[in-house]
Design a protein around this motif. Structure first.
Motif, PDB file in Angstrom:
ATOM      1  N   GLY A  96      -0.299  -6.240  50.548  1.00  0.00           N
ATOM      2  CA  GLY A  96      -0.638  -5.674  51.684  1.00  0.00           C
ATOM      3  C   GLY A  96       0.092  -6.076  53.065  1.00  0.00           C
ATOM      4  O   GLY A  96       0.175  -5.119  53.976  1.00  0.00           O
ATOM      5  N   PHE A  97       0.876  -7.144  52.780  1.00  0.00           N
ATOM      6  CA  PHE A  97       1.896  -7.388  53.852  1.00  0.00           C
ATOM      7  C   PHE A  97       2.990  -6.624  54.009  1.00  0.00           C
ATOM      8  O   PHE A  97       3.611  -6.111  53.322  1.00  0.00           O
ATOM      9  N   THR A  98       3.450  -6.440  55.267  1.00  0.00           N
ATOM     10  CA  THR A  98       4.904  -6.084  55.769  1.00  0.00           C
ATOM     11  C   THR A  98       5.575  -7.344  56.469  1.00  0.00           C
ATOM     12  O   THR A  98       4.722  -7.802  57.221  1.00  0.00           O
ATOM     13  N   ALA A  99       6.895  -7.117  56.272  1.00  0.00           N
ATOM     14  CA  ALA A  99       7.628  -8.353  56.750  1.00  0.00           C
ATOM     15  C   ALA A  99       8.364  -7.769  57.862  1.00  0.00           C
ATOM     16  O   ALA A  99       9.306  -6.684  57.702  1.00  0.00           O
ATOM     17  N   ASP A 100       8.564  -8.453  59.148  1.00  0.00           N
ATOM     18  CA  ASP A 100       9.543  -8.328  60.207  1.00  0.00           C
ATOM     19  C   ASP A 100      10.859  -8.468  59.828  1.00  0.00           C
ATOM     20  O   ASP A 100      11.934  -7.982  60.251  1.00  0.00           O
ATOM     21  N   ARG A 101      10.894  -9.598  58.886  1.00  0.00           N
ATOM     22  CA  ARG A 101      12.075 -10.098  58.459  1.00  0.00           C
ATOM     23  C   ARG A 101      11.890 -10.215  57.218  1.00  0.00           C
ATOM     24  O   ARG A 101      11.244 -10.786  56.584  1.00  0.00           O
ATOM     25  N   LEU A 102      13.145  -9.635  56.317  1.00  0.00           N
ATOM     26  CA  LEU A 102      13.149  -9.551  54.897  1.00  0.00           C
ATOM     27  C   LEU A 102      14.663 -10.019  54.446  1.00  0.00           C
ATOM     28  O   LEU A 102      15.721  -9.262  54.649  1.00  0.00           O
ATOM     29  N   GLU A 103      14.785 -11.395  54.369  1.00  0.00           N
ATOM     30  CA  GLU A 103      16.160 -11.908  54.158  1.00  0.00           C
ATOM     31  C   GLU A 103      16.469 -12.153  52.523  1.00  0.00           C
ATOM     32  O   GLU A 103      15.911 -12.867  52.083  1.00  0.00           O
ATOM     33  N   LYS A 104      17.528 -11.445  52.155  1.00  0.00           N
ATOM     34  CA  LYS A 104      18.041 -11.325  50.785  1.00  0.00           C
ATOM     35  C   LYS A 104      18.686 -12.578  50.365  1.00  0.00           C
ATOM     36  O   LYS A 104      19.702 -13.154  51.055  1.00  0.00           O
ATOM     37  N   LEU A 105      18.157 -13.423  49.516  1.00  0.00           N
ATOM     38  CA  LEU A 105      18.568 -15.076  49.241  1.00  0.00           C
ATOM     39  C   LEU A 105      19.578 -14.906  47.991  1.00  0.00           C
ATOM     40  O   LEU A 105      20.510 -15.541  47.958  1.00  0.00           O
ATOM     41  N   GLY A 106      19.635 -13.690  47.407  1.00  0.00           N
ATOM     42  CA  GLY A 106      20.710 -13.494  46.263  1.00  0.00           C
ATOM     43  C   GLY A 106      19.807 -12.869  45.094  1.00  0.00           C
ATOM     44  O   GLY A 106      18.800 -12.259  45.285  1.00  0.00           O
ATOM     45  N   TYR A 107      20.674 -13.008  43.818  1.00  0.00           N
ATOM     46  CA  TYR A 107      19.910 -12.256  42.753  1.00  0.00           C
ATOM     47  C   TYR A 107      20.278 -13.153  41.429  1.00  0.00           C
ATOM     48  O   TYR A 107      21.462 -14.039  41.804  1.00  0.00           O
ATOM     49  N   LEU A 108      19.436 -13.072  40.375  1.00  0.00           N
ATOM     50  CA  LEU A 108      19.821 -13.869  39.243  1.00  0.00           C
ATOM     51  C   LEU A 108      19.640 -12.815  38.150  1.00  0.00           C
ATOM     52  O   LEU A 108      19.029 -11.825  38.152  1.00  0.00           O
ATOM     53  N   HIS A 109      20.106 -13.144  36.915  1.00  0.00           N
ATOM     54  CA  HIS A 109      19.818 -12.603  35.709  1.00  0.00           C
ATOM     55  C   HIS A 109      18.628 -13.173  35.108  1.00  0.00           C
ATOM     56  O   HIS A 109      18.601 -14.408  34.812  1.00  0.00           O
ATOM     57  N   SER A 110      17.462 -12.350  34.935  1.00  0.00           N
ATOM     58  CA  SER A 110      16.459 -13.096  34.511  1.00  0.00           C
ATOM     59  C   SER A 110      16.416 -13.660  33.292  1.00  0.00           C
ATOM     60  O   SER A 110      15.592 -14.718  33.008  1.00  0.00           O
ATOM     61  N   ALA A 111      17.059 -13.088  32.306  1.00  0.00           N
ATOM     62  CA  ALA A 111      17.275 -13.638  30.808  1.00  0.00           C
ATOM     63  C   ALA A 111      18.570 -13.121  30.220  1.00  0.00           C
ATOM     64  O   ALA A 111      18.249 -12.239  29.433  1.00  0.00           O
ATOM     65  N   ASN A 112      19.646 -13.626  30.686  1.00  0.00           N
ATOM     66  CA  ASN A 112      20.897 -12.795  30.486  1.00  0.00           C
ATOM     67  C   ASN A 112      21.371 -13.158  28.967  1.00  0.00           C
ATOM     68  O   ASN A 112      22.426 -12.619  28.400  1.00  0.00           O
ATOM     69  N   SER A 113      20.340 -13.831  27.991  1.00  0.00           N
ATOM     70  CA  SER A 113      20.906 -13.689  26.741  1.00  0.00           C
ATOM     71  C   SER A 113      20.544 -12.374  25.716  1.00  0.00           C
ATOM     72  O   SER A 113      20.702 -12.361  24.747  1.00  0.00           O
ATOM     73  N   MET A 114      19.366 -11.678  26.676  1.00  0.00           N
ATOM     74  CA  MET A 114      18.990 -10.614  25.984  1.00  0.00           C
ATOM     75  C   MET A 114      18.652  -9.261  26.864  1.00  0.00           C
ATOM     76  O   MET A 114      18.407  -8.355  26.426  1.00  0.00           O
ATOM     77  N   THR A 115      18.868  -9.446  28.200  1.00  0.00           N
ATOM     78  CA  THR A 115      19.029  -8.351  29.038  1.00  0.00           C
ATOM     79  C   THR A 115      20.069  -8.335  30.198  1.00  0.00           C
ATOM     80  O   THR A 115      20.235  -9.578  30.578  1.00  0.00           O
ATOM     81  N   GLY A 116      20.553  -7.366  30.783  1.00  0.00           N
ATOM     82  CA  GLY A 116      21.145  -7.274  31.964  1.00  0.00           C
ATOM     83  C   GLY A 116      20.124  -7.268  33.323  1.00  0.00           C
ATOM     84  O   GLY A 116      20.868  -7.289  34.322  1.00  0.00           O
ATOM     85  N   GLU A 117      18.939  -7.355  33.209  1.00  0.00           N
ATOM     86  CA  GLU A 117      18.066  -7.008  34.328  1.00  0.00           C
ATOM     87  C   GLU A 117      18.272  -8.240  35.340  1.00  0.00           C
ATOM     88  O   GLU A 117      18.485  -9.285  34.856  1.00  0.00           O
ATOM     89  N   ARG A 118      18.167  -7.766  36.465  1.00  0.00           N
ATOM     90  CA  ARG A 118      18.667  -8.881  37.476  1.00  0.00           C
ATOM     91  C   ARG A 118      17.389  -9.057  38.498  1.00  0.00           C
ATOM     92  O   ARG A 118      16.547  -7.864  38.518  1.00  0.00           O
ATOM     93  N   VAL A 119      16.937  -9.866  38.787  1.00  0.00           N
ATOM     94  CA  VAL A 119      15.724 -10.364  39.912  1.00  0.00           C
ATOM     95  C   VAL A 119      16.609 -10.404  41.554  1.00  0.00           C
ATOM     96  O   VAL A 119      17.277 -11.466  41.450  1.00  0.00           O
ATOM     97  N   HIS A 120      16.577  -9.666  42.321  1.00  0.00           N
ATOM     98  CA  HIS A 120      16.796  -9.650  43.668  1.00  0.00           C
ATOM     99  C   HIS A 120      15.782 -10.424  44.443  1.00  0.00           C
ATOM    100  O   HIS A 120      14.514 -10.098  44.426  1.00  0.00           O
ATOM    101  N   VAL A 121      16.062 -11.727  45.007  1.00  0.00           N
ATOM    102  CA  VAL A 121      15.202 -12.716  45.589  1.00  0.00           C
ATOM    103  C   VAL A 121      15.342 -12.549  46.970  1.00  0.00           C
ATOM    104  O   VAL A 121      16.382 -12.697  47.586  1.00  0.00           O
ATOM    105  N   PHE A 122      14.112 -12.379  47.824  1.00  0.00           N
ATOM    106  CA  PHE A 122      13.851 -12.114  49.152  1.00  0.00           C
ATOM    107  C   PHE A 122      12.967 -13.122  49.724  1.00  0.00           C
ATOM    108  O   PHE A 122      11.842 -13.452  49.316  1.00  0.00           O
ATOM    109  N   LEU A 123      13.543 -13.538  50.809  1.00  0.00           N
ATOM    110  CA  LEU A 123      12.468 -14.464  51.826  1.00  0.00           C
ATOM    111  C   LEU A 123      11.664 -13.545  52.771  1.00  0.00           C
ATOM    112  O   LEU A 123      12.496 -12.796  53.610  1.00  0.00           O
ATOM    113  N   ALA A 124      10.505 -13.178  52.778  1.00  0.00           N
ATOM    114  CA  ALA A 124       9.760 -12.557  53.864  1.00  0.00           C
ATOM    115  C   ALA A 124       8.962 -13.317  54.942  1.00  0.00           C
ATOM    116  O   ALA A 124       8.335 -14.249  54.416  1.00  0.00           O
TER     117      ALA A 124
END
Length: 164
Positions: A96-124
């Motif tokens: 239910g929260f909205t963030a006045d500030r959403l800072e992208k910290l970076g991204y990681l590959h969640s399980a790069n041995s089986m998927t190219g899926e990335r997780v984009h990490v943010f600080l709210a």
């Protein structure tokens, strides 16, 4: 190491992911098989407030237990947008929260041995409360604020183990 894809076929598909098998040839000439899960990227949001963090808890079927996690998820099938828009949508949906500030910290590959899926990490931060709008699969979800020391203990002791 260079790997050449010789053939690729989808062996399973649903609205959230597909599984494919790739026949490959390695640089030394040996052949092999890769099973690859194709999933859309997702956002993980770290809502920080008053020297602590907001977590959500829900039942995770694959591990057969409830799990405390940072809010996370991806767009529903057919919806697109930026990682920032995805993070803001997941934060609002699950907490239910909205963030006045959403800072992208970076991204990681969640399980790069089986998927190219990335997780984009943010600080709210600078959070404004509201009502969550959870998906049907999230109706058993709970939310709670924890002080930083408690989050650190939960990470060390395996209480927090998931990221999506």
């Amino acid at each position: 190491m260079s790997i050449k894809t010789l053939s690729s076929r989808v062996v399973y598909e649903n609205p959230w992911l597909s599984l494919r098998e790739d026949q490959v040839e390695r640089a030394n000439g040996s052949s092999g098989l890769y099973s690859v899960i194709d999933k859309p990227d997702f956002a993980l949001v770290i809502p920080m407030e008053n020297n602590g963090f907001h977590l959500v808890e829900q039942y995770r079927y694959p591990v057969q237990r409830r799990s405390w996690e940072f809010p996370s998820g991806s767009f529903p099938p057919g919806v697109t947008g930026t990682p920032e828009e995805m993070a803001a949508a997941e934060l609002a949906e699950e907490t239910g929260f909205t963030a006045d500030r959403l800072e992208k910290l970076g991204y990681l590959h969640s399980a790069n041995s089986m998927t190219g899926e990335r997780v984009h990490v943010f600080l709210a931060t600078d959070l404004t409360p509201g009502e969550p709008n959870r998906e049907e699969t999230e109706q058993d979800m709970h939310q709670r604020w924890f002080p930083q020391a408690e989050i650190e203990r939960m990470l060390r002791t395996g209480v927090i183990t998931g990221c999506e």
